[in-house]
Design an enzyme around this catalytic site. Structure first.
Site, PDB file in Angstrom:
ATOM      1  N   GLY A   1      -8.923 -25.697  38.302  1.00  0.00           N
ATOM      2  CA  GLY A   1      -9.030 -25.734  36.859  1.00  0.00           C
ATOM      3  C   GLY A   1      -9.798 -24.535  36.402  1.00  0.00           C
ATOM      4  O   GLY A   1     -10.357 -24.442  35.315  1.00  0.00           O
ATOM      5  N   ALA A   2      -9.388 -23.372  36.980  1.00  0.00           N
ATOM      6  CA  ALA A   2     -10.129 -22.227  36.650  1.00  0.00           C
ATOM      7  C   ALA A   2      -9.542 -21.273  35.572  1.00  0.00           C
ATOM      8  O   ALA A   2      -9.935 -20.313  35.050  1.00  0.00           O
ATOM      9  CB  ALA A   2     -10.150 -21.180  37.788  1.00  0.00           C
ATOM     10  N   ASN A   3      -8.428 -21.947  34.922  1.00  0.00           N
ATOM     11  CA  ASN A   3      -7.711 -21.277  33.839  1.00  0.00           C
ATOM     12  C   ASN A   3      -8.437 -21.305  32.334  1.00  0.00           C
ATOM     13  O   ASN A   3      -7.980 -20.673  31.456  1.00  0.00           O
ATOM     14  CB  ASN A   3      -6.127 -21.719  33.849  1.00  0.00           C
ATOM     15  CG  ASN A   3      -6.013 -23.192  33.610  1.00  0.00           C
ATOM     16  OD1 ASN A   3      -6.800 -23.955  34.486  1.00  0.00           O
ATOM     17  ND2 ASN A   3      -5.161 -23.574  32.771  1.00  0.00           N
ATOM     18  N   CYS A   4      -9.158 -22.317  32.222  1.00  0.00           N
ATOM     19  CA  CYS A   4      -9.600 -22.804  30.957  1.00  0.00           C
ATOM     20  C   CYS A   4     -11.228 -23.133  31.007  1.00  0.00           C
ATOM     21  O   CYS A   4     -11.395 -23.864  32.045  1.00  0.00           O
ATOM     22  CB  CYS A   4      -8.744 -23.533  30.060  1.00  0.00           C
ATOM     23  SG  CYS A   4      -8.815 -25.015  30.893  1.00  0.00           S
ATOM     24  N   GLY A   5     -11.731 -23.348  29.889  1.00  0.00           N
ATOM     25  CA  GLY A   5     -13.089 -24.161  29.939  1.00  0.00           C
ATOM     26  C   GLY A   5     -14.150 -23.637  30.790  1.00  0.00           C
ATOM     27  O   GLY A   5     -14.452 -22.476  31.017  1.00  0.00           O
ATOM     28  N   ILE A   6     -14.935 -24.410  31.347  1.00  0.00           N
ATOM     29  CA  ILE A   6     -16.000 -24.343  32.409  1.00  0.00           C
ATOM     30  C   ILE A   6     -15.522 -23.568  33.639  1.00  0.00           C
ATOM     31  O   ILE A   6     -16.230 -22.525  34.119  1.00  0.00           O
ATOM     32  CB  ILE A   6     -16.755 -25.525  32.851  1.00  0.00           C
ATOM     33  CG1 ILE A   6     -17.288 -26.131  31.351  1.00  0.00           C
ATOM     34  CG2 ILE A   6     -17.753 -25.234  33.739  1.00  0.00           C
ATOM     35  CD1 ILE A   6     -17.963 -27.711  31.551  1.00  0.00           C
ATOM     36  N   GLY A   7     -14.322 -23.794  34.012  1.00  0.00           N
ATOM     37  CA  GLY A   7     -13.692 -23.441  35.226  1.00  0.00           C
ATOM     38  C   GLY A   7     -13.275 -21.886  34.916  1.00  0.00           C
ATOM     39  O   GLY A   7     -13.828 -20.928  36.008  1.00  0.00           O
TER      40      GLY A   7
ATOM     41  N   SER B   1     -20.581 -35.623  36.204  1.00  0.00           N
ATOM     42  CA  SER B   1     -21.028 -36.005  34.943  1.00  0.00           C
ATOM     43  C   SER B   1     -22.300 -37.021  34.754  1.00  0.00           C
ATOM     44  O   SER B   1     -22.301 -37.795  35.597  1.00  0.00           O
ATOM     45  CB  SER B   1     -20.181 -36.260  33.863  1.00  0.00           C
ATOM     46  OG  SER B   1     -20.563 -36.733  32.708  1.00  0.00           O
TER      47      SER B   1
ATOM     48  N   TYR C   1     -13.029 -42.626  33.228  1.00  0.00           N
ATOM     49  CA  TYR C   1     -13.727 -41.304  33.630  1.00  0.00           C
ATOM     50  C   TYR C   1     -15.150 -41.680  34.220  1.00  0.00           C
ATOM     51  O   TYR C   1     -15.409 -40.830  35.126  1.00  0.00           O
ATOM     52  CB  TYR C   1     -13.783 -40.730  32.077  1.00  0.00           C
ATOM     53  CG  TYR C   1     -14.555 -39.527  32.149  1.00  0.00           C
ATOM     54  CD1 TYR C   1     -14.039 -38.335  32.666  1.00  0.00           C
ATOM     55  CD2 TYR C   1     -16.064 -39.261  31.793  1.00  0.00           C
ATOM     56  CE1 TYR C   1     -14.767 -36.892  32.487  1.00  0.00           C
ATOM     57  CE2 TYR C   1     -16.586 -38.182  31.644  1.00  0.00           C
ATOM     58  CZ  TYR C   1     -15.960 -36.971  32.351  1.00  0.00           C
ATOM     59  OH  TYR C   1     -16.551 -35.804  32.099  1.00  0.00           O
TER      60      TYR C   1
END
Length: 409
Positions: free
Chosen positions: A128-134, A257, A288
């Site tokens: 998930g490195a394409n957006c957000g925290i990643g 989380s 979640y």
């Protein structure tokens, strides 16, 4: 300009003291008044070492008599006998977590945590490195020389992320690459691992960042509830399949989380229907919470199983309701995240704990800890249940074996 963290007053030297570095990188402390020296900090009692390459533009050479090292800043022509890396000296690692001091907090950014670090020659695999925290995690590591594998489902999104990094730091372009990974498919995980093993000999940082939140009820191609498979099971499978690329220098970072504290998994007789419920028993928020508990349980059990190999495994909470792509699946959460955005962490701040767990020298030799705001804290009582950790591990193994066998027939 990045604001650096305030100096820790405990770490400041008393009047009349100065730091020096030996040829092997050990820091010694000299008392100019008493004409004495020692290997431990006069206030903290800790020893330090300088690590890594010289800062860009500096070189090391012998003086004219050939008796001692000097340092030259080639840009300013400044010459000094003080190693410029002294400014970034780090405390020697400890096996006692109680001796680790907090250097960063909720306001720290990923780039502040990395200040002075040279990560050339290191490889990070980030889901998930394409957006957000990643993305901020990948960007920060790439800025400091690390090679990044963008393990993502969406090629165009990942390549756009790499392009943004390259615009800021052109040299980083060659260090970033995309590899297709769809966590909703165990077959995709298999193909991904096969590709990575052909091109990479070692992984320094495995950062299990990807996840989903507030999904309507959906099943993956493997027939499991999506939140459970994407957030836990596929990451579990990915980690075990990559095992041959890990050694004692590897750190595995599992993003969880604080929501894990509100999970409702049973301590005894854990079954698939608790983790991947039918539609009539599904609530997105509880799915979640349970997935985030699985993240901590997995990290704790993995740390225990691999402790003899020296591999460090940490889980963490990045921040509450951080403005990322996580809330995209439901309009109510998008609205709620937008309302609280001024009061939550930025993405750079949210990535700081992942970066800290991956790179902090003081965590060498430690494992199985849960972090919040760049410091360890106690996870939930349920997450520390050895019985539940082992049940989840066995259930995950059996479930994967069953699904992989079905795929082969």
């Amino acid at each position: 300009m990045i604001a650096l963290p305030d100096t820790d007053s405990e770490d400041e030297l008393p009047p009349g003291w100065e730091e020096r570095a030996t040829d092997d990188g050990t820091v010694c402390y000299v008392n100019q008044q008493g004409k004495t020296s020692q290997w431990t900090h006069p206030r903290t009692g800790r020893s330090k070492r300088i690590t890594g390459e010289l800062p860009l533009g500096w070189e090391k050479y012998y003086d004219e008599q050939g008796k001692r090292f000097m340092f030259l800043n080639k840009e300013t022509q400044q010459r000094t006998n003080v190693d410029p890396r002294l400014a970034f000296a780090v405390e020697e690692p400890t096996q006692n977590v109680a001796q680790v001091r907090q250097r960063f907090d909720s306001c720290s950014t990923a780039l502040q945590v990395l200040h002075g670090k040279d990560l050339h020659g290191r490889t990070a695999l980030i889901t998930g490195a394409n957006c957000g925290i990643g993305y901020e995690t990948a960007r920060s590591l790439a800025h400091h020389g690390c090679e990044i594998i963008f393990a993502c489902r969406n090629r165009s999104s990942a390549e756009a992320a790499i392009e943004r990094i390259a615009q800021e730091r052109p040299a980083a372009r060659s260090r970033c690459r995309f590899a297709a990974l769809d966590l909703s498919s165990l077959r995709s995980v298999q193909r991904f691992v096969e590709e990575i093993k052909q091109s990479v000999s070692h992984i320094d940082y495995l950062i299990l960042n990807a996840g989903v939140f507030a999904l309507p009820y959906t099943r993956t191609v493997d027939g499991l509830e999506t939140t459970f498979q994407v957030s836990h099971l596929s990451h579990f499978y990915l980690t075990l399949q990559l095992e041959t690329l890990f050694d004692y220098k590897t750190r595995i970072i599992v993003l969880s989380s604080e929501s894990h504290r509100f999970a409702n998994l049973p301590v005894e007789n854990l079954a698939v229907h608790h983790l991947s419920p039918p539609p009539e028993k599904y609530w997105s928020m509880m799915a979640y919470n349970n997935a985030k508990l699985c993240n901590v349980l997995f990290a704790q059990e993995l740390a225990q199983r691999w402790k003899q190999r020296g591999i460090s495994v940490f889980s963490l909470h990045p921040g509450n309701m951080v403005s990322s792509d996580l809330s995209r699946n439901y309009w109510f959460y998008r609205l709620l995240f937008a309302i609280v955005r001024p009061f939550t962490k930025s993405l750079q701040q949210a990535a700081a704990t992942s970066i800290y767990c991956a790179t902090a020298n003081e965590l060498t030799g430690l494992s199985g800890l849960y972090f919040n705001n760049c410091f360890f804290c106690e996870p939930s009582k349920l997450s520390k249940s050895a019985a539940l950790q082992q049940q989840l591990w066995k259930l995950s193994e059996n479930l994967i074996a069953e699904l992989v066998e079905q795929e082969q027939h």
